[in-house]
Design an enzyme around this catalytic site. Sequence first.
Site, PDB file in Angstrom:
ATOM      1  N   ARG A 181     -10.247 -10.759 -12.396  1.00  0.00           N
ATOM      2  CA  ARG A 181      -8.950 -10.234 -12.816  1.00  0.00           C
ATOM      3  C   ARG A 181      -7.861 -11.253 -12.537  1.00  0.00           C
ATOM      4  O   ARG A 181      -8.143 -12.313 -11.987  1.00  0.00           O
ATOM      5  CB  ARG A 181      -8.654  -8.928 -12.108  1.00  0.00           C
ATOM      6  N   ARG A 182      -6.644 -10.931 -12.936  1.00  0.00           N
ATOM      7  CA  ARG A 182      -5.501 -11.816 -12.780  1.00  0.00           C
ATOM      8  C   ARG A 182      -5.754 -13.157 -13.466  1.00  0.00           C
ATOM      9  O   ARG A 182      -5.306 -14.197 -13.005  1.00  0.00           O
ATOM     10  CB  ARG A 182      -5.209 -12.094 -11.305  1.00  0.00           C
ATOM     11  N   TYR A 236       1.797   5.171  -2.598  1.00  0.00           N
ATOM     12  CA  TYR A 236       2.082   6.580  -2.276  1.00  0.00           C
ATOM     13  C   TYR A 236       3.504   6.970  -2.629  1.00  0.00           C
ATOM     14  O   TYR A 236       3.796   8.146  -2.816  1.00  0.00           O
ATOM     15  CB  TYR A 236       1.772   6.875  -0.807  1.00  0.00           C
ATOM     16  N   HIS A 284       0.806  -1.216   0.000  1.00  0.00           N
ATOM     17  CA  HIS A 284       0.000   0.000   0.000  1.00  0.00           C
ATOM     18  C   HIS A 284       0.849   1.282   0.000  1.00  0.00           C
ATOM     19  O   HIS A 284       0.673   2.114  -0.881  1.00  0.00           O
ATOM     20  CB  HIS A 284      -1.076   0.041   1.077  1.00  0.00           C
ATOM     21  N   HIS A 310      -9.402   0.630 -11.373  1.00  0.00           N
ATOM     22  CA  HIS A 310      -8.978   1.565 -10.313  1.00  0.00           C
ATOM     23  C   HIS A 310      -7.503   1.933 -10.465  1.00  0.00           C
ATOM     24  O   HIS A 310      -7.140   3.100 -10.478  1.00  0.00           O
ATOM     25  CB  HIS A 310      -9.245   0.938  -8.939  1.00  0.00           C
ATOM     26  N   PHE A 311      -6.655   0.927 -10.645  1.00  0.00           N
ATOM     27  CA  PHE A 311      -5.253   1.352 -10.618  1.00  0.00           C
ATOM     28  C   PHE A 311      -4.788   1.972 -11.943  1.00  0.00           C
ATOM     29  O   PHE A 311      -3.794   2.659 -11.977  1.00  0.00           O
ATOM     30  CB  PHE A 311      -4.303   0.284 -10.055  1.00  0.00           C
ATOM     31  N   HIS A 312      -5.599   1.773 -12.996  1.00  0.00           N
ATOM     32  CA  HIS A 312      -5.219   2.503 -14.206  1.00  0.00           C
ATOM     33  C   HIS A 312      -5.634   3.976 -14.144  1.00  0.00           C
ATOM     34  O   HIS A 312      -5.124   4.790 -14.914  1.00  0.00           O
ATOM     35  CB  HIS A 312      -5.780   1.821 -15.452  1.00  0.00           C
TER      36      HIS A 312
HETATM   37 FE1  HAS Z   1      -5.785   1.981  -4.468  1.00  0.00          FE
HETATM   38  C1  HAS Z   1      -6.087  -1.433  -4.865  1.00  0.00           C
HETATM   39  C2  HAS Z   1      -7.862   1.890  -1.767  1.00  0.00           C
HETATM   40  C3  HAS Z   1      -5.302   5.363  -3.943  1.00  0.00           C
HETATM   41  C4  HAS Z   1      -3.116   1.946  -6.629  1.00  0.00           C
HETATM   42  N1  HAS Z   1      -4.798   0.531  -5.554  1.00  0.00           N
HETATM   43  C5  HAS Z   1      -5.092  -0.802  -5.596  1.00  0.00           C
HETATM   44  C6  HAS Z   1      -4.185  -1.474  -6.492  1.00  0.00           C
HETATM   45  C7  HAS Z   1      -3.321  -0.513  -6.963  1.00  0.00           C
HETATM   46  C8  HAS Z   1      -3.726   0.742  -6.374  1.00  0.00           C
HETATM   47  C9  HAS Z   1      -2.158  -0.730  -7.901  1.00  0.00           C
HETATM   48  O1  HAS Z   1      -9.025  -0.243   0.093  1.00  0.00           O
HETATM   49  C10 HAS Z   1      -4.210  -2.956  -6.855  1.00  0.00           C
HETATM   50  C11 HAS Z   1      -3.286  -3.776  -6.059  1.00  0.00           C
HETATM   51  C12 HAS Z   1      -3.336  -5.221  -6.476  1.00  0.00           C
HETATM   52  O2  HAS Z   1      -2.700  -5.565  -7.491  1.00  0.00           O
HETATM   53  O3  HAS Z   1      -4.038  -6.009  -5.841  1.00  0.00           O
HETATM   54  N2  HAS Z   1      -6.500   3.376  -3.149  1.00  0.00           N
HETATM   55  C13 HAS Z   1      -7.336   3.123  -2.129  1.00  0.00           C
HETATM   56  C14 HAS Z   1      -7.628   4.358  -1.406  1.00  0.00           C
HETATM   57  C15 HAS Z   1      -6.900   5.351  -2.043  1.00  0.00           C
HETATM   58  C16 HAS Z   1      -6.181   4.710  -3.111  1.00  0.00           C
HETATM   59  C17 HAS Z   1      -8.514   4.529  -0.224  1.00  0.00           C
HETATM   60  N3  HAS Z   1      -4.492   3.384  -5.170  1.00  0.00           N
HETATM   61  C18 HAS Z   1      -4.450   4.706  -4.823  1.00  0.00           C
HETATM   62  C19 HAS Z   1      -3.370   5.363  -5.503  1.00  0.00           C
HETATM   63  C20 HAS Z   1      -2.741   4.400  -6.262  1.00  0.00           C
HETATM   64  C21 HAS Z   1      -3.467   3.162  -6.035  1.00  0.00           C
HETATM   65  C22 HAS Z   1      -3.020   6.819  -5.363  1.00  0.00           C
HETATM   66  C23 HAS Z   1      -1.573   4.483  -7.157  1.00  0.00           C
HETATM   67  C24 HAS Z   1      -0.836   5.524  -7.353  1.00  0.00           C
HETATM   68  N4  HAS Z   1      -6.802   0.527  -3.546  1.00  0.00           N
HETATM   69  C25 HAS Z   1      -7.558   0.682  -2.422  1.00  0.00           C
HETATM   70  C26 HAS Z   1      -8.047  -0.636  -1.972  1.00  0.00           C
HETATM   71  C27 HAS Z   1      -7.546  -1.579  -2.854  1.00  0.00           C
HETATM   72  C28 HAS Z   1      -6.757  -0.822  -3.825  1.00  0.00           C
HETATM   73  C29 HAS Z   1      -8.902  -0.942  -0.826  1.00  0.00           C
HETATM   74  C30 HAS Z   1      -7.733  -3.102  -2.796  1.00  0.00           C
HETATM   75  C31 HAS Z   1      -8.819  -3.557  -3.671  1.00  0.00           C
HETATM   76  C32 HAS Z   1      -8.924  -5.052  -3.639  1.00  0.00           C
HETATM   77  O4  HAS Z   1      -9.951  -5.546  -3.134  1.00  0.00           O
HETATM   78  O5  HAS Z   1      -8.038  -5.764  -4.107  1.00  0.00           O
HETATM   79  C33 HAS Z   1      -6.848   6.816  -1.614  1.00  0.00           C
HETATM   80  O6  HAS Z   1      -5.507   7.198  -1.408  1.00  0.00           O
HETATM   81  C34 HAS Z   1      -7.493   7.729  -2.594  1.00  0.00           C
HETATM   82  C35 HAS Z   1      -7.600   9.152  -2.079  1.00  0.00           C
HETATM   83  C36 HAS Z   1      -7.789  10.119  -3.198  1.00  0.00           C
HETATM   84  C37 HAS Z   1      -8.691  11.090  -3.257  1.00  0.00           C
HETATM   85  C38 HAS Z   1      -8.779  11.958  -4.481  1.00  0.00           C
HETATM   86  C39 HAS Z   1      -8.292  13.392  -4.277  1.00  0.00           C
HETATM   87  C40 HAS Z   1      -8.306  14.127  -5.572  1.00  0.00           C
HETATM   88  C41 HAS Z   1      -7.325  14.956  -6.022  1.00  0.00           C
HETATM   89  C42 HAS Z   1      -7.469  15.575  -7.389  1.00  0.00           C
HETATM   90  C43 HAS Z   1      -7.990  16.987  -7.347  1.00  0.00           C
HETATM   91  C44 HAS Z   1      -8.320  17.427  -8.726  1.00  0.00           C
HETATM   92  C45 HAS Z   1      -8.213  18.685  -9.186  1.00  0.00           C
HETATM   93  C46 HAS Z   1      -8.588  18.973 -10.591  1.00  0.00           C
HETATM   94  C47 HAS Z   1      -7.743  19.813  -8.351  1.00  0.00           C
HETATM   95  C48 HAS Z   1      -9.641  11.357  -2.154  1.00  0.00           C
HETATM   96  C49 HAS Z   1      -6.132  15.292  -5.209  1.00  0.00           C
HETATM   97  C50 HAS Z   1      -9.970  19.542 -10.573  1.00  0.00           C
HETATM   98  C51 HAS Z   1     -10.527  19.761 -11.907  1.00  0.00           C
HETATM   99  C52 HAS Z   1     -11.803  19.875 -12.236  1.00  0.00           C
HETATM  100  C53 HAS Z   1     -12.202  20.274 -13.610  1.00  0.00           C
HETATM  101  C54 HAS Z   1     -12.914  19.560 -11.274  1.00  0.00           C
HETATM  102 CU    CU Z   2      -3.946   0.067  -0.790  1.00  0.00          CU
END
Ligand code: HAS
Ligand code: CU
Length: 552
Positions: free
Chosen positions: A435-436, A223, A219, A370-372
């Site tokens: 998947r996988r 980050y 995890h 999700h991860f893409h």
């Molecule tokens: Fe995830 C699975 C939960 C973030 C990558 N994640 C994965 C896997 C990868 C991955 C590679 O809880 C698969 C692993 C595998 O092979 O099994 N993930 C989260 C949560 C977050 C999260 C809670 N993941 C990421 C990030 C990754 C990433 C970042 C890569 C860089 N993820 C999971 C969970 C799994 C998971 C479970 C397991 C699933 C399973 O069952 O296998 C949080 O960090 C996300 C928080 C993000 C936000 C968004 C904030 C938005 C921002 C953009 C602002 C935009 C602007 C533009 C300013 C709250 C900062 C505005 C423009 C306009 C025009 C409106």
């Molecule tokens: Cu995670």
Amino acid sequence: MKQISLGDRKLAITNIVVAYIAFLIGTFCGLMQVFIRNDALTLPPWLDYYQILTAHGVLLALIFTTYFIFAFLISGMSYSLGAFGPKVRLFSWIGFFVTTAGTILATVEIIAGRASVLYTFYAPLQASGWYYVGLALFVVGTWIYSFALIGHYVKWKKQHKKQLSPLFAYMTISTLILWIIACLGVVATVLFQFIPWAFGWVDTINVELSRSLFWYFGHPLVYFWLLPAYMAWYVVVPKIIGGKVFSDSLARLSFVLFILFSIPVGFHHQLTEPGISSFWKFLQTVLTFMVIIPSLMTAFSMFGTFERTGRLKGASGLFGWFFKLPWKDIRFTSLFIAMFFFIPGGAGGIINASFQLNEVVHNTLWVVGHFHITVGTPVAMTFMGLTFWLIPYLTGRKLTKSIQKLAFIQIITWSIGMLLMSTSQHILGLLGAPRRTAYAGYMDDPTALEWFNGILSNHVTMAIGGTILFLSAMILIYIVFQTLFFAPKAKTENELVEFPMAESDLDQTPKYLENWWIWIGIAFALIAFAYTIPLAEMIHHAPPGSSGFKTW
Ligand code: HAS
Ligand code: CU
């Protein structure tokens, strides 16, 4: 224009070159995958779906990212703290060679068909022992690198007593602290479990323990990819749009929160696994929701920067600032689109992390979707957006108009490809596509096949998306080649490409934010709290260990 020293530039460029070699091979593997899943491609007998999937994951998610990240950190550290001394440079090169030795060893094992265990290398799938040795070398190499950069920072701190370090350096150190603590888990499982088992020194492995130690690392690994992208959003974006960092202390606090909360949350990848009681899963779910906060702070800060800068330029009304943004500047637009993708990406993460909802999406194509749109777009596209100016900055070449045009095409095609591919992956996942696995037809059950025939819930849409992505990747490789070797050299000071680094007001920033020992101490306390008892239980009540399987 401030240039960094030639020696540091060479170091950074070498890293970028390796990053893009990995990118080239990795994206090609991705292209083959979508076609295999679509039954349009049958592989020759010496190639295997899982082998390609492993190469795709390892080369893009681990190798491309890591080398690019170090190139960016090296350039930014040299820019903000001054040229590396001989010791720091030497250790950086040693770090590079050790990491690269690991990379080559692991890649050879994958290509030779001895390590088709995917990038998560779950036991009891068993690769050759040398594959794990490659992984260990890779991690140790990045540690040497990290300590070199930390050494550079410590020296600066000694020379600037009682001063806060520049924001870029602060964020680099946070990222490296997070990385070093995170790697302890993977190093433990690789050295003490996988290597003895794969070389046959012991017969069995404690599967649950190995997976838990992997996710302790897995995890925070995400980050480690994300934070350098956030660094660009916090530091580079305000400069390009003509503003300042929105709040220096907010930016630093968000990075501190990542050190605290990104590690004790690995169980959210194991919510469906037996052997961990639901109390500990629940606790880590709560901590996962804590680690969402610094991302929300980042989103807030980005909107703050956009609005404040827009108003200074005369924007009015609620959304007037939107039209003051420099849309024609690819350095900005690429990063903006990257951020945009992170809104659904982050929302999907929150869904995954919600204990019950995870039952619906776990191990389906949803997670691939999700991860893409986390690592595959917000992170990767930020790195692309940085590449456009970072390579010319390092090589002293011009970022010509034609390259800028191509860069726009590249970013737009990547966005379209990803939109198609990841949307269909999310929907297919909700419909239950696993998947996988190379096999996506659910025993050819007619109802399932019917479901998988909608416009967006279709493996063909996924393949079209994948193909567009591959074309986009090739345009990027062309841009990288041009800016490395062929674009005209900048002759005058004005033609030189700048390293955009925004001003950050330090007056309000509390000094304790830079007292690393407090944060490292709290991080370890949280880790101990979340992991000690469940890991101890896994060891004490372990079922008989498993021997290895080679399923390919
Ligand atoms: Fe995830 C699975 C939960 C973030 C990558 N994640 C994965 C896997 C990868 C991955 C590679 O809880 C698969 C692993 C595998 O092979 O099994 N993930 C989260 C949560 C977050 C999260 C809670 N993941 C990421 C990030 C990754 C990433 C970042 C890569 C860089 N993820 C999971 C969970 C799994 C998971 C479970 C397991 C699933 C399973 O069952 O296998 C949080 O960090 C996300 C928080 C993000 C936000 C968004 C904030 C938005 C921002 C953009 C602002 C935009 C602007 C533009 C300013 C709250 C900062 C505005 C423009 C306009 C025009 C409106
Ligand atoms: Cu995670």
